[in-house]
Design a protein around this motif. Sequence first.
Motif, PDB file in Angstrom:
ATOM      1  N   ILE A 133       9.743   0.108  -4.978  1.00 57.23           N
ATOM      2  CA  ILE A 133      10.229   1.124  -4.053  1.00 57.23           C
ATOM      3  C   ILE A 133      10.023   2.525  -4.615  1.00 57.23           C
ATOM      4  O   ILE A 133       9.666   3.458  -3.908  1.00 57.23           O
ATOM      5  CB  ILE A 133      11.726   0.880  -3.742  1.00 57.23           C
ATOM      6  N   ALA A 134      10.217   2.674  -5.922  1.00 57.64           N
ATOM      7  CA  ALA A 134      10.111   3.993  -6.543  1.00 57.64           C
ATOM      8  C   ALA A 134       8.684   4.368  -6.910  1.00 57.64           C
ATOM      9  O   ALA A 134       8.451   5.440  -7.462  1.00 57.64           O
ATOM     10  CB  ALA A 134      10.991   4.054  -7.785  1.00 57.64           C
ATOM     11  N   GLY A 135       7.714   3.507  -6.631  1.00 55.14           N
ATOM     12  CA  GLY A 135       6.326   3.844  -6.895  1.00 55.14           C
ATOM     13  C   GLY A 135       5.883   3.567  -8.312  1.00 55.14           C
ATOM     14  O   GLY A 135       5.017   4.260  -8.844  1.00 55.14           O
ATOM     15  N   TYR A 173       0.838  -1.192   0.000  1.00 48.16           N
ATOM     16  CA  TYR A 173       0.000   0.000   0.000  1.00 48.16           C
ATOM     17  C   TYR A 173       0.880   1.252   0.000  1.00 48.16           C
ATOM     18  O   TYR A 173       1.749   1.410   0.855  1.00 48.16           O
ATOM     19  CB  TYR A 173      -0.909   0.006   1.239  1.00 48.16           C
ATOM     20  N   ARG A 174       0.596   2.156  -0.967  1.00 51.71           N
ATOM     21  CA  ARG A 174       1.400   3.375  -1.078  1.00 51.71           C
ATOM     22  C   ARG A 174       0.546   4.560  -1.517  1.00 51.71           C
ATOM     23  O   ARG A 174      -0.421   4.400  -2.263  1.00 51.71           O
ATOM     24  CB  ARG A 174       2.510   3.188  -2.125  1.00 51.71           C
ATOM     25  N   VAL A 175       0.939   5.740  -1.043  1.00 51.73           N
ATOM     26  CA  VAL A 175       0.447   7.006  -1.575  1.00 51.73           C
ATOM     27  C   VAL A 175       1.602   7.645  -2.325  1.00 51.73           C
ATOM     28  O   VAL A 175       2.712   7.755  -1.783  1.00 51.73           O
ATOM     29  CB  VAL A 175      -0.041   7.954  -0.459  1.00 51.73           C
ATOM     30  N   VAL A 176       1.360   8.041  -3.573  1.00 47.01           N
ATOM     31  CA  VAL A 176       2.408   8.629  -4.399  1.00 47.01           C
ATOM     32  C   VAL A 176       2.035  10.068  -4.729  1.00 47.01           C
ATOM     33  O   VAL A 176       0.913  10.349  -5.164  1.00 47.01           O
ATOM     34  CB  VAL A 176       2.615   7.829  -5.699  1.00 47.01           C
ATOM     35  N   ILE A 177       2.969  10.975  -4.499  1.00 50.75           N
ATOM     36  CA  ILE A 177       2.768  12.392  -4.786  1.00 50.75           C
ATOM     37  C   ILE A 177       3.813  12.828  -5.795  1.00 50.75           C
ATOM     38  O   ILE A 177       5.022  12.765  -5.520  1.00 50.75           O
ATOM     39  CB  ILE A 177       2.899  13.242  -3.505  1.00 50.75           C
ATOM     40  N   ASP A 178       3.369  13.235  -6.987  1.00 50.46           N
ATOM     41  CA  ASP A 178       4.272  13.750  -8.008  1.00 50.46           C
ATOM     42  C   ASP A 178       4.142  15.260  -8.097  1.00 50.46           C
ATOM     43  O   ASP A 178       3.031  15.801  -8.126  1.00 50.46           O
ATOM     44  CB  ASP A 178       3.949  13.135  -9.377  1.00 50.46           C
ATOM     45  N   LEU A 179       5.281  15.927  -8.163  1.00 49.42           N
ATOM     46  CA  LEU A 179       5.344  17.378  -8.300  1.00 49.42           C
ATOM     47  C   LEU A 179       6.258  17.728  -9.468  1.00 49.42           C
ATOM     48  O   LEU A 179       7.050  16.885  -9.912  1.00 49.42           O
ATOM     49  CB  LEU A 179       5.906  18.000  -7.015  1.00 49.42           C
ATOM     50  N   PRO A 180       6.172  18.964  -9.974  1.00 50.05           N
ATOM     51  CA  PRO A 180       7.187  19.377 -10.948  1.00 50.05           C
ATOM     52  C   PRO A 180       8.577  19.243 -10.341  1.00 50.05           C
ATOM     53  O   PRO A 180       8.736  19.265  -9.106  1.00 50.05           O
ATOM     54  CB  PRO A 180       6.829  20.844 -11.215  1.00 50.05           C
ATOM     55  N   GLU A 181       9.582  19.101 -11.183  1.00 47.04           N
ATOM     56  CA  GLU A 181      10.948  18.864 -10.713  1.00 47.04           C
ATOM     57  C   GLU A 181      11.330  19.882  -9.640  1.00 47.04           C
ATOM     58  O   GLU A 181      11.158  21.080  -9.817  1.00 47.04           O
ATOM     59  CB  GLU A 181      11.917  18.932 -11.885  1.00 47.04           C
ATOM     60  N   ALA A 182      11.851  19.382  -8.529  1.00 45.18           N
ATOM     61  CA  ALA A 182      12.037  20.225  -7.351  1.00 45.18           C
ATOM     62  C   ALA A 182      13.411  20.029  -6.738  1.00 45.18           C
ATOM     63  O   ALA A 182      14.099  19.033  -6.985  1.00 45.18           O
ATOM     64  CB  ALA A 182      10.963  19.897  -6.317  1.00 45.18           C
ATOM     65  N   SER A 209       4.408   8.811  11.456  1.00 43.72           N
ATOM     66  CA  SER A 209       3.465   8.452  12.512  1.00 43.72           C
ATOM     67  C   SER A 209       2.211   7.870  11.886  1.00 43.72           C
ATOM     68  O   SER A 209       2.022   7.916  10.666  1.00 43.72           O
ATOM     69  CB  SER A 209       3.108   9.677  13.365  1.00 43.72           C
ATOM     70  N   GLY A 210       1.342   7.308  12.739  1.00 42.15           N
ATOM     71  CA  GLY A 210       0.060   6.792  12.282  1.00 42.15           C
ATOM     72  C   GLY A 210       0.191   5.680  11.269  1.00 42.15           C
ATOM     73  O   GLY A 210       0.983   4.755  11.426  1.00 42.15           O
ATOM     74  N   VAL A 211      -0.583   5.779  10.193  1.00 42.87           N
ATOM     75  CA  VAL A 211      -0.647   4.729   9.192  1.00 42.87           C
ATOM     76  C   VAL A 211       0.542   4.761   8.228  1.00 42.87           C
ATOM     77  O   VAL A 211       0.737   3.837   7.459  1.00 42.87           O
ATOM     78  CB  VAL A 211      -1.975   4.825   8.409  1.00 42.87           C
ATOM     79  N   VAL A 212       1.354   5.831   8.281  1.00 45.30           N
ATOM     80  CA  VAL A 212       2.513   5.950   7.389  1.00 45.30           C
ATOM     81  C   VAL A 212       3.714   5.266   8.023  1.00 45.30           C
ATOM     82  O   VAL A 212       4.139   5.613   9.133  1.00 45.30           O
ATOM     83  CB  VAL A 212       2.830   7.423   7.075  1.00 45.30           C
ATOM     84  N   ASP A 213       4.269   4.310   7.302  1.00 45.68           N
ATOM     85  CA  ASP A 213       5.377   3.515   7.822  1.00 45.68           C
ATOM     86  C   ASP A 213       6.735   4.102   7.451  1.00 45.68           C
ATOM     87  O   ASP A 213       7.715   3.916   8.155  1.00 45.68           O
ATOM     88  CB  ASP A 213       5.267   2.085   7.289  1.00 45.68           C
ATOM     89  N   GLY A 214       6.797   4.796   6.337  1.00 46.16           N
ATOM     90  CA  GLY A 214       8.060   5.373   5.883  1.00 46.16           C
ATOM     91  C   GLY A 214       7.824   6.181   4.622  1.00 46.16           C
ATOM     92  O   GLY A 214       6.722   6.215   4.077  1.00 46.16           O
ATOM     93  N   VAL A 251       7.032   9.093  -2.145  1.00 49.28           N
ATOM     94  CA  VAL A 251       6.276   7.858  -1.922  1.00 49.28           C
ATOM     95  C   VAL A 251       6.093   7.660  -0.425  1.00 49.28           C
ATOM     96  O   VAL A 251       7.072   7.630   0.326  1.00 49.28           O
ATOM     97  CB  VAL A 251       6.995   6.634  -2.532  1.00 49.28           C
ATOM     98  N   LEU A 252       4.844   7.551   0.000  1.00 49.79           N
ATOM     99  CA  LEU A 252       4.531   7.248   1.395  1.00 49.79           C
ATOM    100  C   LEU A 252       4.156   5.771   1.500  1.00 49.79           C
ATOM    101  O   LEU A 252       3.186   5.330   0.872  1.00 49.79           O
ATOM    102  CB  LEU A 252       3.369   8.114   1.896  1.00 49.79           C
ATOM    103  N   ASP A 253       4.907   5.004   2.256  1.00 48.88           N
ATOM    104  CA  ASP A 253       4.592   3.594   2.495  1.00 48.88           C
ATOM    105  C   ASP A 253       3.573   3.506   3.626  1.00 48.88           C
ATOM    106  O   ASP A 253       3.766   4.095   4.699  1.00 48.88           O
ATOM    107  CB  ASP A 253       5.848   2.819   2.876  1.00 48.88           C
ATOM    108  N   LEU A 254       2.500   2.758   3.404  1.00 58.73           N
ATOM    109  CA  LEU A 254       1.432   2.640   4.394  1.00 58.73           C
ATOM    110  C   LEU A 254       1.503   1.304   5.128  1.00 58.73           C
ATOM    111  O   LEU A 254       1.842   0.271   4.538  1.00 58.73           O
ATOM    112  CB  LEU A 254       0.069   2.776   3.705  1.00 58.73           C
ATOM    113  N   LYS A 255       1.171   1.318   6.401  1.00 56.38           N
ATOM    114  CA  LYS A 255       1.146   0.087   7.179  1.00 56.38           C
ATOM    115  C   LYS A 255      -0.079  -0.760   6.845  1.00 56.38           C
ATOM    116  O   LYS A 255      -0.067  -1.974   7.048  1.00 56.38           O
ATOM    117  CB  LYS A 255       1.123   0.420   8.674  1.00 56.38           C
ATOM    118  N   ALA A 256      -1.131  -0.112   6.356  1.00 60.31           N
ATOM    119  CA  ALA A 256      -2.404  -0.773   6.055  1.00 60.31           C
ATOM    120  C   ALA A 256      -3.122   0.076   5.007  1.00 60.31           C
ATOM    121  O   ALA A 256      -2.719   1.212   4.737  1.00 60.31           O
ATOM    122  CB  ALA A 256      -3.240  -0.895   7.331  1.00 60.31           C
TER     123      ALA A 256
END
Length: 398
Positions: free
Chosen positions: A287-289, A62-71, A82-87, A101-106
């Motif tokens: 790992i890279a989403g 389980y992952r949340v992926v956030i893409d932005l313009p080159e930064a 903290s919480g549901v975010v594992d790394g 990339v936010l790795d989720l515990k669930a």
Amino acid sequence: MPRLLNVMLVCLMMLIGAGVPAVAKDITIDGIRFGQNGTTTRFVLDVSSEATPSIFLLADPYRVVIDLPEANWRTNGDVKTSGVVDGYRHGLFSPGVYRIVLDLKAPATIANSFTLPPNGQYSHRLVLDIEPTSRSSFLSAVQSSKSERPSFASASVPDVTAPRKRISGKRVVVIDAGHGGPDPGNLGVIGVHEKIVVLEIARAIRDELNKTGRYQVHMTRDRDIFHPVRERFRIARRHHADLFISVHADSIKNPNVSGASVYNLSETASDREAARLAARENKSDVIAGVNLAEADDDVSSILIDLAQRETMNFSAQYANILVQELGRDVPLLQRTHRFANLGVLKAPDVPSVLLEAGYLTNKSNARFINSSDGRKKIAQAVRRATDRYFQQMVALGR
């Protein structure tokens, strides 16, 4: 509107600010924070100016992926989740796209998202509230997140992966610096990620080969950027490479293990450590989403093409030579030449090896491969091995 539908629409259609998206060079990520309020995990991203993100979900894991313009990433050190975010991981995913990339515990979805304007303490802020959900609801949100996303203009950086005209009389060698961007690789005892260490080694090898005047050398990446595993050997094939060398640095729980090793492709691992390494390295896309559900069938077709035993024989021939040359100046692992089912080596028509330069979990070994002297010795060994290998090819009429 049902809550789940609202969550999906917010996740897919969220815009930061109402103005024109900032150009890549104007965006700086100044900081990130995580907080917990009941079951809700809040993620806050500090950005220097308004931008339009693309936010989507990926499953298994389980992952949340956030893409932005080159930064530019200006946050120092790791931030505790903290919480549901594992790394989390971050980096340049492709020209023009910076990925977090936010790795989720669930399973969890974006319950709310909004932006805050600058104040005396913070710059622009992107805020995501992430709440636990069921697996079925998460998978539904994953499917919905395949909708059209904002596209970002590529930065004006030369594309080193584009095929170039072959120079007559020169052998083509492609050097692959492993990992990159949001895939950092191993982090060893010296506090430097594998992606940085191997990029410097790859550059040293490139320069050493170029000095001979005998080779046309290309790199899969010459900066901190990500390429999927399949794209790495595709780059070698587009350049019509005569040899492909992927450079990595290993990691293991036992800090006493050290030394370089060389891997060839095999569907059967030569030992337990080879299987362990293959399992880890083949996870780079996850790992890279990367959405693996969208992957094509290149691997399956290539496995069929591996009936071309000649390519594998040439790969093993080069690996044997490289082990001999490394042994002159570079610390070696006891079992130096190994075999594993490594995705990056699956080009059916390009002799390929994976060089594990050493172990980042051994202090002296890590310092060696991250030093200018160590890089020079590794590069010189690769140059000598490459010279010997192609001399043998000439003797065989190739």
